[in-house]
Every structure is written in structure tokens, then in C-alpha cells.
Scaffold this active site. Structure first.
Site, PDB file in Angstrom:
ATOM      1  CG  ASP A   1      -2.522 -14.630   1.711  1.00 46.05           C
ATOM      2  OD1 ASP A   1      -1.964 -15.436   2.119  1.00 46.05           O
ATOM      3  OD2 ASP A   1      -2.394 -13.446   2.011  1.00 46.05           O
TER       4      ASP A   1
ATOM      5  NE  ARG B   1      19.560  -5.036  -5.747  1.00 44.55           N
ATOM      6  CZ  ARG B   1      20.047  -4.896  -6.975  1.00 44.55           C
ATOM      7  NH1 ARG B   1      19.193  -5.781  -7.692  1.00 44.55           N
ATOM      8  NH2 ARG B   1      21.156  -4.275  -7.173  1.00 44.55           N
TER       9      ARG B   1
ATOM     10  CE  LYS C   1       0.551 -12.321  10.062  1.00 49.08           C
ATOM     11  NZ  LYS C   1       1.130 -11.593   8.946  1.00 49.08           N
TER      12      LYS C   1
ATOM     13  CE1 TYR D   1      -3.540  -7.661   7.445  1.00 44.34           C
ATOM     14  CE2 TYR D   1      -2.005  -7.567   5.468  1.00 44.34           C
ATOM     15  CZ  TYR D   1      -2.244  -7.262   6.858  1.00 44.34           C
ATOM     16  OH  TYR D   1      -1.393  -6.482   7.448  1.00 44.34           O
TER      17      TYR D   1
END
Length: 383
Positions: free
Chosen positions: A171, A47, A196, A99
Site C-alpha cells: 500500500d 463498467r 489521499k 490501516y
């Protein structure tokens, strides 16, 4: 200076020193054997740190001209980590086209912790600067913005933000570092939904964050480790692999998108086309100055005499699906899909109508994509 196409393949951590493997291996482990009490080989728990994720994080940092990179389990996990930098009483300014997931997490989750937001037309620098009050601690933009492809002047927004002592966050999902690098334009933090274009093949979910600021890097790293929304070793490997072909894919995406946009512009069934590489687009000049292409995303509005539901039902090659940026072309209905979480009255103010269609142009033959669109428009004409 090494060209971007070379960085995509050899950037970050190139290969594996232990074995000579040309690809970084998938270190599929949760923990690591320690040499002795308090001494390890640089890793103790995945982690916190993992060699495969390290390679990805080093790669995205280099591609974005940043010092620090962080990989998360999704784009929303990346955005949420960045929003966790703020505290009760803080306010963010966000683009008028943003978004729906970003809007939702601010409106429904972070609002519960006393973090507020204001939707601002960041394309208008005067309006943006006047919106900066004492409570405002950051501006979060997309350029081009989702789904109307609105372009904001990233360098000027970053300069205004610095002048007022607030953070600038971009972004960069639609453009990718291949076409646009906001850190080089003065931005503090860059976010990607790596699901994406960076992944590019519709087979992974991931988010990335980069910054050049040491203090911000330490804070984001602490949040990443503390909240634990990290990207797995396997998906880190897939993402590094996907990034290797980003250059050739983006070239084809841009070529196809411009071809489709030009043809849709002249189609009798189309009311308006939104694509920043069209000279007629209002964001053309700014986008041309800050990015090296228009990207692969187009939005368009069907004329009233066409039935948008029939249009979606009539496409054959192009899939009606969430997401974007893959090798295959995808159609989306923002009002009922990506931006459904935004109240209808706000959507209307943004210009997101039922007749607005978003197209992620893939890398198929451009004429095949065009024929599918033309046929669907023809079949959607109301009787």
C-alpha cells in the site's frame, strides 16, 4: 528519460485526439453505440471500460513503472479486489501497523470465505521469513505504516516473497509514486487510496491498483469488471487533474512535515515523534534508500500530563477529521478513528495508545501550522 514532474502532467493518455482538448474529457456515458453486431469502437459498457477511466489507469501505471493500472470506487474497493485474488485456505501476512480498514475487511469479511491473516513485524526480515508457511500466499505491507510510520525494507521483502513463491503487495498511499515506486523494487502489486495525496484536495473517493505481471493484470481486470467497483468518469477526471499537481504538493508536504517534526521533537509536551525523514528515526536509513522523502504524515505521543481530548478541542487552523493527504492539515486520533476497528488489546501491542496523535501536514504556511499545534499543546496541560 522524462522526469516524474513531466509524467504527472503528460503521462498516460495526454489530451483528446478527437477534439484536440488538452484535458481528457469526462465521458459521462453508461453505454456506447455499436457499429454493427459484434463490432464496436473499443467500448461497449462503462463498467468494463470508459475512456476517462482509461486515461487515469494508463497514467497511474506509467507513474508506478507498471504495465497495468485499475481504478476503483475507493481505496477499500481496491484492497478488496486484490484480496479477491485469494481462495479458501490461503493466508496473508500483514504489517503490524496497518490501516484499520484493511484489518477490518480481512478480519470481518474475507475471514468468512476461509482466508486468514497473521500480523507480523515486517520491519524484522528474519521474523517475516520465519512466518512464511505453506498456507501463506502473500504479504501485504505499508511503508511507512499507518499510524506509527514504521518502515519496512520493500526490496528485501519482495525478494524473500519471490524466494518462497508468494505475492508481495504494498500500500503506497503515504508515499505516492512521486516519492516511492515499489514496482521498481520488485513488488508484485501496489495499492493506493487515491482519495489521499493523489487526489490531493479532499473532494473525491478513489482507489488504484497497479501490477507489472500479465497474469495478475488479467485476474485483477476480471475481478474489477465482474464485481463492478469501478471509479466513475467524473471522479476519474478529478483524479487525473489532482495528479497533475502532485509534485509541487508533495514537495511542500515534505518540507512542512520535516519542519513540524523537528520542532515537535524538542517540545516539552511531546513524548515521541514518528517521522521517517528524521535522522533519529529507526526507519531513516531504509526509507532514505527506497524513497526520495519522508512524506507528509507525522505521528506523535503527548506526555501523560497533557490531556489529548483538550488538545483536539484546542486546535483552530487544523481540522480534526478522518482521511489525510489533502492541501489542508488534518489531525486524527487513531485509537478512536482510523484504527478503532482493531481490538484494543491488538492496538496496545501495536503501540497505538490514546495519547497517539496522527497529523497529516498540509501545504499551509508551516509557521501557522506549528503555532496552532503549540497553542493546542499549551492549552491541553492538565491543571
Amino acid at each position: 528519460m522524462v522526469h516524474m514532474d513531466t509524467k504527472l502532467i503528460h503521462g498516460g493518455i495526454d489530451g483528446d485526439e478527437n477534439t484536440g482538448a488538452v484535458n481528457v474529457p469526462i465521458y459521462q456515458t453508461s453505454t456506447y453505440r455499436q457499429i454493427e453486431l459484434g463490432k464496436n469502437k473499443g467500448y461497449e459498457y462503462s463498467r468494463t471500460k470508459n475512456p476517462t477511466r482509461d486515461a487515469l489507469e494508463a497514467l497511474i501505471a506509467e507513474l508506478e513503472s507498471a504495465k497495468f493500472g485499475f481504478a476503483f470506487a475507493s481505496g477499500m474497493a481496491a484492497i478488496s479486489a486484490v484480496l479477491s485474488l485469494f481462495k479458501t485456505g490461503d493466508k496473508l501476512l500483514i504489517s503490524s501497523n496497518v490501516y484499520g480498514g484493511t484489518f477490518r475487511v480481512l478480519d470481518k469479511v474475507f475471514s468468512q470465505f476461509g482466508i486468514s491473516y497473521e500480523i507480523v513485524e515486517t520491519g524484522d526480515l528474519e521474523v517475516f521469513e520465519k512466518s512464511i508457511t505453506q498456507e501463506v500466499k502473500a504479504v501485504l505491507i505499508e511503508s511507512p505504516a499507518n499510524p506509527l510510520m514504521g518502515v519496512s525494507d520493500i526490496a528485501k521483502i519482495a525478494k524473500i516473497a519471490k524466494k518462497h513463491g508468494i505475492l508481495s503487495i504494498v500500500d503506497n498511499t503515504f508515499m505516492t509514486p512521486y516519492l516511492q515506486r515499489p514496482i521498481e523494487l520488485g513488488v508484485d502489486v501496489v495499492i493506493h487510496s487515491a482519495t489521499k495525496y493523489l487526489g490531493g484536495h479532499g473532494d473525491l473517493i478513489a482507489g488504484l491498483v497497479v501490477t507489472n505481471d500479465e497474469v495478475l493484470g488479467q485476474k485483477i481486470g476480471f475481478i474489477q469488471n465482474s464485481t463492478g467497483g469501478i471509479l466513475s468518469p467524473f471522479e476519474s477526471f478529478l483524479l487525473v487533474r489532482g495528479i497533475k499537481t502532485l509534485g509541487v504538493r508533495m514537495e511542500r508536504h515534505c518540507e512542512n512535515a520535516l519542519f513540524i517534526a523537528k520542532h515537535l521533537q524538542t517540545h516539552q509536551g511531546i513524548e515521541k515523534v514518528f517521522y521517517p525523514a528524521l535522522p533519529e528515526d529507526k526507519g531513516y536509513a531504509i526509507n532514505s534508500a527506497q524513497a526520495s522523502g519522508g512524506g507528509g504524515m507525522i505521528s506523535f505521543i503527548l506526555k501523560e500530563e497533557y490531556d489529548y481530548k483538550k488538545f483536539f478541542a484546542s486546535v483552530k487552523l487544523i481540522a480534526l477529521a478522518e482521511s489525510l493527504g489533502g492541501v489542508e492539515s488534518l489531525l486524527c486520533h487513531p485509537a478512536s478513528m482510523t484504527h478503532a476497528s482493531i481490538p484494543s488489546e491488538i492496538r496496545c501491542k501495536m503501540g497505538i495508545s490514546d495519547r497517539l496523535i496522527r497529523l497529516s501536514v498540509g501545504i499551509e504556511d508551516k509557521n501557522d501550522i506549528l503555532k496552532d499545534l503549540q497553542n493546542a499543546i499549551k492549552l491541553s496541560l492538565k491543571a
